[in-house]
Design a protein around this motif. Sequence first.
Motif, PDB file in Angstrom:
ATOM      1  N   ARG A 261       0.832  -1.199   0.000  1.00  0.00           N
ATOM      2  CA  ARG A 261       0.000   0.000   0.000  1.00  0.00           C
ATOM      3  C   ARG A 261       0.867   1.248   0.000  1.00  0.00           C
ATOM      4  N   LEU A 262       1.994   1.143   0.684  1.00  0.00           N
ATOM      5  CA  LEU A 262       2.873   2.298   0.746  1.00  0.00           C
ATOM      6  C   LEU A 262       3.582   2.506  -0.581  1.00  0.00           C
ATOM      7  N   ASP A 263       3.862   1.403  -1.257  1.00  0.00           N
ATOM      8  CA  ASP A 263       4.626   1.483  -2.498  1.00  0.00           C
ATOM      9  C   ASP A 263       3.930   0.644  -3.548  1.00  0.00           C
ATOM     10  N   PRO A 264       3.043   1.263  -4.332  1.00  0.00           N
ATOM     11  CA  PRO A 264       2.237   0.498  -5.282  1.00  0.00           C
ATOM     12  C   PRO A 264       3.085  -0.225  -6.314  1.00  0.00           C
ATOM     13  N   ALA A 265       4.283   0.260  -6.549  1.00  0.00           N
ATOM     14  CA  ALA A 265       5.112  -0.391  -7.556  1.00  0.00           C
ATOM     15  C   ALA A 265       5.655  -1.717  -7.048  1.00  0.00           C
ATOM     16  N   LYS A 266       5.478  -1.969  -5.750  1.00  0.00           N
ATOM     17  CA  LYS A 266       5.918  -3.234  -5.139  1.00  0.00           C
ATOM     18  C   LYS A 266       7.374  -3.538  -5.437  1.00  0.00           C
ATOM     19  N   ARG A 267       8.160  -2.523  -5.496  1.00  0.00           N
ATOM     20  CA  ARG A 267       9.528  -2.792  -5.920  1.00  0.00           C
ATOM     21  C   ARG A 267      10.474  -2.931  -4.743  1.00  0.00           C
TER      22      ARG A 267
ATOM     23  N   ALA B 197      17.077 -25.425   3.020  1.00  0.00           N
ATOM     24  CA  ALA B 197      16.733 -24.950   1.687  1.00  0.00           C
ATOM     25  C   ALA B 197      15.332 -24.362   1.666  1.00  0.00           C
ATOM     26  N   SER B 198      14.436 -24.886   2.497  1.00  0.00           N
ATOM     27  CA  SER B 198      13.060 -24.383   2.470  1.00  0.00           C
ATOM     28  C   SER B 198      13.027 -22.904   2.838  1.00  0.00           C
ATOM     29  N   LEU B 199      13.932 -22.493   3.728  1.00  0.00           N
ATOM     30  CA  LEU B 199      14.005 -21.072   4.078  1.00  0.00           C
ATOM     31  C   LEU B 199      14.540 -20.249   2.919  1.00  0.00           C
ATOM     32  N   SER B 200      15.707 -20.674   2.428  1.00  0.00           N
ATOM     33  CA  SER B 200      16.375 -19.882   1.398  1.00  0.00           C
ATOM     34  C   SER B 200      15.584 -19.893   0.103  1.00  0.00           C
ATOM     35  N   ALA B 201      14.969 -21.027  -0.216  1.00  0.00           N
ATOM     36  CA  ALA B 201      14.240 -21.126  -1.482  1.00  0.00           C
ATOM     37  C   ALA B 201      13.120 -20.101  -1.525  1.00  0.00           C
ATOM     38  N   ALA B 202      12.413 -19.917  -0.410  1.00  0.00           N
ATOM     39  CA  ALA B 202      11.315 -18.954  -0.387  1.00  0.00           C
ATOM     40  C   ALA B 202      11.846 -17.552  -0.667  1.00  0.00           C
ATOM     41  N   ALA B 203      12.959 -17.215  -0.024  1.00  0.00           N
ATOM     42  CA  ALA B 203      13.534 -15.883  -0.227  1.00  0.00           C
ATOM     43  C   ALA B 203      13.985 -15.711  -1.674  1.00  0.00           C
ATOM     44  N   ILE B 204      14.676 -16.718  -2.193  1.00  0.00           N
ATOM     45  CA  ILE B 204      15.177 -16.620  -3.567  1.00  0.00           C
ATOM     46  C   ILE B 204      14.014 -16.547  -4.549  1.00  0.00           C
ATOM     47  N   ALA B 205      12.961 -17.324  -4.301  1.00  0.00           N
ATOM     48  CA  ALA B 205      11.804 -17.311  -5.203  1.00  0.00           C
ATOM     49  C   ALA B 205      11.183 -15.920  -5.268  1.00  0.00           C
ATOM     50  N   ARG B 206      11.033 -15.296  -4.122  1.00  0.00           N
ATOM     51  CA  ARG B 206      10.409 -13.968  -4.098  1.00  0.00           C
ATOM     52  C   ARG B 206      11.242 -12.954  -4.855  1.00  0.00           C
ATOM     53  N   VAL B 207      12.541 -12.992  -4.631  1.00  0.00           N
ATOM     54  CA  VAL B 207      13.401 -12.021  -5.296  1.00  0.00           C
ATOM     55  C   VAL B 207      13.459 -12.283  -6.800  1.00  0.00           C
ATOM     56  N   THR B 208      13.571 -13.564  -7.170  1.00  0.00           N
ATOM     57  CA  THR B 208      13.597 -13.892  -8.594  1.00  0.00           C
ATOM     58  C   THR B 208      12.325 -13.401  -9.273  1.00  0.00           C
ATOM     59  N   ARG B 209      11.210 -13.677  -8.642  1.00  0.00           N
ATOM     60  CA  ARG B 209       9.926 -13.271  -9.206  1.00  0.00           C
ATOM     61  C   ARG B 209       9.868 -11.757  -9.403  1.00  0.00           C
ATOM     62  N   GLY B 210      10.264 -11.034  -8.360  1.00  0.00           N
ATOM     63  CA  GLY B 210      10.237  -9.575  -8.452  1.00  0.00           C
ATOM     64  C   GLY B 210      11.134  -9.074  -9.565  1.00  0.00           C
ATOM     65  N   SER B 211      12.325  -9.660  -9.634  1.00  0.00           N
ATOM     66  CA  SER B 211      13.304  -9.210 -10.614  1.00  0.00           C
ATOM     67  C   SER B 211      12.840  -9.519 -12.041  1.00  0.00           C
ATOM     68  N   VAL B 212      12.334 -10.725 -12.250  1.00  0.00           N
ATOM     69  CA  VAL B 212      11.875 -11.103 -13.591  1.00  0.00           C
ATOM     70  C   VAL B 212      10.673 -10.249 -13.989  1.00  0.00           C
ATOM     71  N   LEU B 213       9.761 -10.027 -13.044  1.00  0.00           N
ATOM     72  CA  LEU B 213       8.594  -9.197 -13.347  1.00  0.00           C
ATOM     73  C   LEU B 213       9.029  -7.821 -13.812  1.00  0.00           C
ATOM     74  N   GLU B 214      10.032  -7.284 -13.125  1.00  0.00           N
ATOM     75  CA  GLU B 214      10.499  -5.954 -13.488  1.00  0.00           C
ATOM     76  C   GLU B 214      11.071  -5.949 -14.900  1.00  0.00           C
ATOM     77  N   GLN B 215      11.854  -6.974 -15.205  1.00  0.00           N
ATOM     78  CA  GLN B 215      12.494  -7.035 -16.522  1.00  0.00           C
ATOM     79  C   GLN B 215      11.494  -7.312 -17.634  1.00  0.00           C
ATOM     80  N   LEU B 216      10.439  -8.064 -17.297  1.00  0.00           N
ATOM     81  CA  LEU B 216       9.456  -8.447 -18.324  1.00  0.00           C
ATOM     82  C   LEU B 216       8.807  -7.240 -18.976  1.00  0.00           C
TER      83      LEU B 216
END
Lengths: 286, 325
Positions: A261-267, B197-216
Amino acid sequence: MNRRTMLIPLAVLVMYVVAAVFAPLLAPDDPNAVTLARRLLPPGGGHLLGTDALGRDVLSRVIFGTRISLLVAAGAVLTGGVFGVAVGVIAGWRGGRIGAVIMRLVDVVLSVPFFLLAILVVAVLGPSLLNVVVCLALVRWPRYARVAHSATLQARGRGFVTAATATGAPAWWIVLRHVLPEVLPVAIVVGTLELGLMVIYEASLSFLGLGVQPPTASWGSILSDGQQYIASAWWLAAFPGIALFVLVLAANLLGDAARDRLDPAKRTEIPKARRGTRRQARRQPA
Amino acid sequence: MAAIAISARRRVRALPAGPRYLAGRLGQAVLALFGVTTIVFFALRLSGDPARLLVPEGASAADIERVREQLGLTDPLWRQYLSFLGGAVHGDLGFSYVQNRPATELIAERLPYTANLAVAALLLSIVFGVTVGVVTALKRGRWQERALMPVVLVGQAMPAFWTGLLLILVFSVGLRWLPSTGYDGPLSLLLPSVTLASLSAAAIARVTRGSVLEQLSRDYVRTARAKGAGTGRIVLRHLARNSAIPVLTVAGLELANLLGGAVVTEVIFAWPGLGQLTIQSVSARDFPVVQAIVVFASAVYIGINLLTDLLYGVIDRRVTVGGAA
């Protein structure tokens, strides 16, 4: 997550708070009543979640454990948050050499593995409720200082601050009235995200015997019993874990929603590829 | 649009890391290491009298006095601090009075086990994390995303020790497939590394997803699509390099954390690594060893951070000399 689905984790959190506050009314039994005749009873019958090796009611101990979890997590977030925000705002407002030195210090603390530092501090201070809170605040404040620092820098460059300075308002007034309102929302988001993590930290320390001392019930210490009796009493390992997991999940969801909510870009999730900055993932003890 | 796509392809060729940047970054690392050592030195003095912490429990007053003399604790604080720093510079991280051996020797003994576990866990978590991250980003709004995102959220909220206990319950106690504790053979590596791995995988998955979404959403992806490149080619040729930096950062942090000793996991699985050494030293009140482990883990952490920073330039040539510090 939209507004309505955000209510679910919020409701869960409220439930935990209610359980903690009204623990004596909700718990079916005295959490510390030792009755060896009924040791390690499986769930069902007179004890909904079974009993532990000393015949204590697991449900009651889990309910009372909520108190410790929430108390430690809230205490750590508040103490670390207030201190970290104060440091970050001062560093950002003063800027210059003092600001640079303070932020370097923040960087340094961020590069110590948190959980090991927490273990060292608690071991030296001696395990107790207060010491766990102090120690968690001591290792986590730089997180808040970081965001408070950058939010302050941003606010300092805004028109309303320049205007206030031009009217001759004293610095403390500008910081309180104009800068802090810009910093607090960011700090609150970090605090919400930290809440779940602090619950896990507390449970981990208790699990290792470095948290609240027996006979006080804590989820971590019940789980540690659960490990000891894992071959015979699965319920000791299962139920406090569920309580812990649901609370952390709710706190994480709420924190994510607050951040979005604070950052809509979710970045904010993506660590910036800036060079030479020390980063620290929000990471639970392994 | 086309111009941007071209400039993205024809990257500026420059040195991956300029000497000036390198020196600055190294200086920063040394400073951080110095700071950490300082913090640890004073942490041990939080309780007032370190001599009391350094002797085994039940030591007589005369023993304590002797330790105090021997360690130079009667010296002024600044001199103690300097000699501690001096020792650390020479790789002397203190002496275990409980085991009568240098702390570094104890660390060296346990490190292979911890490294084994850390590398296994990191590999597992990169494979799962990156896969899940890429899939959830590419299939945004589809059933794949809706099925996988809850898994990521659950993975993030599961405390390591609970995951570990549940795995033992199911696979060791229930099914009797795998050994629950201790170290014998590669099979015993499985449960602890999955837990970590269950801990790290969740963190890596979130970051990968965010990064790929941004690049897409970038133009070069659209250009590649317009040229008729398939999803596989776009992911491998274009996205992989461009979205690698945040993923690399997180993976580096995870490795650094794991190498410092996965305390909780090692205790649950009775894994003879650094994490267990930490807890054993704490309960034996063997504080110099705990102190040494914290310094060692911080050094690893700072070192890996430095390495990932330097790797940026190799992976993504656009990150060049003179980037904002």
